[in-house]
Scaffold this motif. Structure first.
Motif, PDB file in Angstrom:
ATOM      1  N   LEU A  48      -2.971   2.343  -4.363  1.00 35.51           N
ATOM      2  CA  LEU A  48      -2.490   3.709  -4.147  1.00 35.51           C
ATOM      3  C   LEU A  48      -3.639   4.525  -3.546  1.00 35.51           C
ATOM      4  O   LEU A  48      -4.689   4.693  -4.172  1.00 35.51           O
ATOM      5  N   PHE A  49      -3.430   5.026  -2.350  1.00 38.99           N
ATOM      6  CA  PHE A  49      -4.422   5.884  -1.696  1.00 38.99           C
ATOM      7  C   PHE A  49      -4.044   7.349  -1.936  1.00 38.99           C
ATOM      8  O   PHE A  49      -2.875   7.729  -1.773  1.00 38.99           O
ATOM      9  N   GLN A  87       2.701  -7.307 -18.137  1.00 42.87           N
ATOM     10  CA  GLN A  87       1.373  -7.464 -17.539  1.00 42.87           C
ATOM     11  C   GLN A  87       1.476  -7.243 -16.036  1.00 42.87           C
ATOM     12  O   GLN A  87       2.156  -8.009 -15.327  1.00 42.87           O
ATOM     13  N   ALA A  88       0.839  -6.203 -15.563  1.00 47.73           N
ATOM     14  CA  ALA A  88       0.840  -5.927 -14.121  1.00 47.73           C
ATOM     15  C   ALA A  88      -0.365  -6.598 -13.475  1.00 47.73           C
ATOM     16  O   ALA A  88      -1.394  -6.815 -14.114  1.00 47.73           O
ATOM     17  N   SER A  89      -0.233  -6.946 -12.219  1.00 44.87           N
ATOM     18  CA  SER A  89      -1.383  -7.468 -11.483  1.00 44.87           C
ATOM     19  C   SER A  89      -2.417  -6.365 -11.315  1.00 44.87           C
ATOM     20  O   SER A  89      -2.141  -5.189 -11.566  1.00 44.87           O
ATOM     21  N   VAL A  90      -3.615  -6.740 -10.903  1.00 38.72           N
ATOM     22  CA  VAL A  90      -4.685  -5.755 -10.728  1.00 38.72           C
ATOM     23  C   VAL A  90      -4.248  -4.695  -9.734  1.00 38.72           C
ATOM     24  O   VAL A  90      -3.747  -4.993  -8.647  1.00 38.72           O
ATOM     25  N   LYS A  91      -4.387  -3.474 -10.144  1.00 37.88           N
ATOM     26  CA  LYS A  91      -4.021  -2.340  -9.289  1.00 37.88           C
ATOM     27  C   LYS A  91      -5.289  -1.561  -8.934  1.00 37.88           C
ATOM     28  O   LYS A  91      -6.314  -1.665  -9.604  1.00 37.88           O
ATOM     29  N   MET A  92      -5.168  -0.756  -7.905  1.00 37.49           N
ATOM     30  CA  MET A  92      -6.337  -0.002  -7.468  1.00 37.49           C
ATOM     31  C   MET A  92      -5.906   1.389  -6.998  1.00 37.49           C
ATOM     32  O   MET A  92      -4.877   1.538  -6.336  1.00 37.49           O
ATOM     33  N   ILE A  93      -6.705   2.392  -7.374  1.00 39.04           N
ATOM     34  CA  ILE A  93      -6.540   3.745  -6.836  1.00 39.04           C
ATOM     35  C   ILE A  93      -7.757   4.023  -5.953  1.00 39.04           C
ATOM     36  O   ILE A  93      -8.901   3.849  -6.390  1.00 39.04           O
ATOM     37  N   LEU A 110       0.843  -1.195   0.000  1.00 41.72           N
ATOM     38  CA  LEU A 110       0.000   0.000   0.000  1.00 41.72           C
ATOM     39  C   LEU A 110       0.876   1.242   0.000  1.00 41.72           C
ATOM     40  O   LEU A 110       1.904   1.291   0.679  1.00 41.72           O
ATOM     41  N   CYS A 111       0.461   2.257  -0.769  1.00 40.04           N
ATOM     42  CA  CYS A 111       1.175   3.529  -0.792  1.00 40.04           C
ATOM     43  C   CYS A 111       0.170   4.648  -0.525  1.00 40.04           C
ATOM     44  O   CYS A 111      -0.950   4.631  -1.067  1.00 40.04           O
ATOM     45  N   PHE A 112       0.569   5.599   0.265  1.00 37.42           N
ATOM     46  CA  PHE A 112      -0.311   6.697   0.670  1.00 37.42           C
ATOM     47  C   PHE A 112       0.326   8.016   0.243  1.00 37.42           C
ATOM     48  O   PHE A 112       1.472   8.307   0.604  1.00 37.42           O
ATOM     49  N   ARG A 159       0.984   5.811 -12.670  1.00 38.26           N
ATOM     50  CA  ARG A 159       1.119   6.417 -11.338  1.00 38.26           C
ATOM     51  C   ARG A 159       1.219   5.340 -10.254  1.00 38.26           C
ATOM     52  O   ARG A 159       1.981   5.474  -9.304  1.00 38.26           O
ATOM     53  N   VAL A 160       0.423   4.270 -10.400  1.00 42.56           N
ATOM     54  CA  VAL A 160       0.456   3.220  -9.382  1.00 42.56           C
ATOM     55  C   VAL A 160       1.766   2.432  -9.482  1.00 42.56           C
ATOM     56  O   VAL A 160       2.399   2.111  -8.477  1.00 42.56           O
ATOM     57  N   LEU A 161       2.187   2.129 -10.718  1.00 41.64           N
ATOM     58  CA  LEU A 161       3.408   1.352 -10.899  1.00 41.64           C
ATOM     59  C   LEU A 161       4.633   2.107 -10.386  1.00 41.64           C
ATOM     60  O   LEU A 161       5.512   1.524  -9.755  1.00 41.64           O
ATOM     61  N   CYS A 162       4.672   3.424 -10.636  1.00 42.58           N
ATOM     62  CA  CYS A 162       5.847   4.176 -10.191  1.00 42.58           C
ATOM     63  C   CYS A 162       5.871   4.293  -8.671  1.00 42.58           C
ATOM     64  O   CYS A 162       6.922   4.564  -8.092  1.00 42.58           O
TER      65      CYS A 162
END
Length: 266
Positions: free
Chosen positions: A153-154, A184-190, A118-120, A144-147
């Motif tokens: 990413l919260f 192929q990245a795994s499922v990401k979430m913002i 998790l990143c905040f 943005r999530v990958l970087c």
């Protein structure tokens, strides 16, 4: 583990208290705050002192940064020159009101916090001032999530809560003389936590989110509180009356730009 994530309190002590009471009832394991503790609202010192007293891990928001650095806010955040003038007035008032120890606390806040995958952040991993809007192009949102090197990413900053699943996390690169390469990245979430102290989702209620690490479930929480008390305090402190008007309606407000060609020079 259950995490409560909140953002953009903006000196609204009444809203913060209501959210903390609601969080307490949800029995979470940890609270994170995504910054913008000050700005717009009438109780910047009280809000910071409450966050500090509870030892809540907190990112630095754009308002927190601007108060410390004296940048007087990034003009590109303002849709008109009148809105920019109000922002400057609020910045000057907040700057006068802040206690020295509160300013020191805001100065040492980190841009990013991490917990496992998790990143905040306040705005984005790139800047406290960047808006991660739900309409952002999928490739840019995934970037943005990958970087951030995170799966979730919260963020805050937009004052409108949302959850965005990036299921098609595929990046394809092809040079003219080489075979295409795919990643192929795994499922990401913002997950955008919305705003505790200055909501813009169409209602005056404070918002925050709860994330369950076992189920990956996100719950958007909306908390009613006595916003009229904050509206009255805004007027009593001599802050722009439009701040009370928009707080009571949970919406952004901007006049037509004086100069349609106004461009941020920062």
């Amino acid at each position: 583990m259950k995490y409560a994530v909140m953002s953009c309190i903006h000196g609204n002590y009444e809203a913060l208290n209501a959210v903390l009471l609601d969080i307490d009832r949800q029995r979470v394991d940890q609270i994170y705050c995504l910054g913008d503790l000050v700005g717009y609202g009438p109780y910047p010192n009280a809000v910071v002192e409450m966050i500090r007293s509870l030892d809540i891990p907190t990112c630095q928001g754009c308002w927190d940064e601007d108060i410390v650095m004296g940048l007087n806010a990034c003009e590109c955040s303002y849709p008109s020159q009148l809105a920019e003038k109000r922002g400057r007035r609020a910045h000057e008032w907040t700057n006068r009101m802040l206690h020295p120890e509160v300013r020191e606390y805001l100065a040492q806040l980190p841009m990013t916090l991490r917990q496992g995958n998790l990143c905040f952040v306040h705005g984005s991993p790139n800047s406290q001032h960047e808006y991660l809007l739900p309409s952002m192009h999928g490739f840019a949102a995934l970037e943005r999530v990958l970087c951030a090197q995170a799966d979730v990413l919260f963020c805050g900053h937009t004052h409108i809560p949302y959850v965005r699943h990036l299921r098609d996390g595929k990046i394809r690169v092809q040079h003219s003389s080489a075979n295409p390469q795919e990643f192929q990245a795994s499922v990401k979430m913002i997950v955008n936590a919305g705003s505790v102290g200055e909501p813009r989702h169409g209602r005056p209620n404070a918002t925050y989110v709860i994330y369950d690490t076992d189920t990956q479930e996100v719950t958007l929480r909306e908390v009613p509180y006595d916003y009229q008390k904050t509206c009255a305090a805004i007027l009593e402190q001599g802050l722009p009356p439009i701040f009370a008007w928009r707080l009571a309606r949970g919406m952004e407000f901007a006049e037509r730009a004086d100069d349609p060609h106004h461009v941020c020079q920062r």
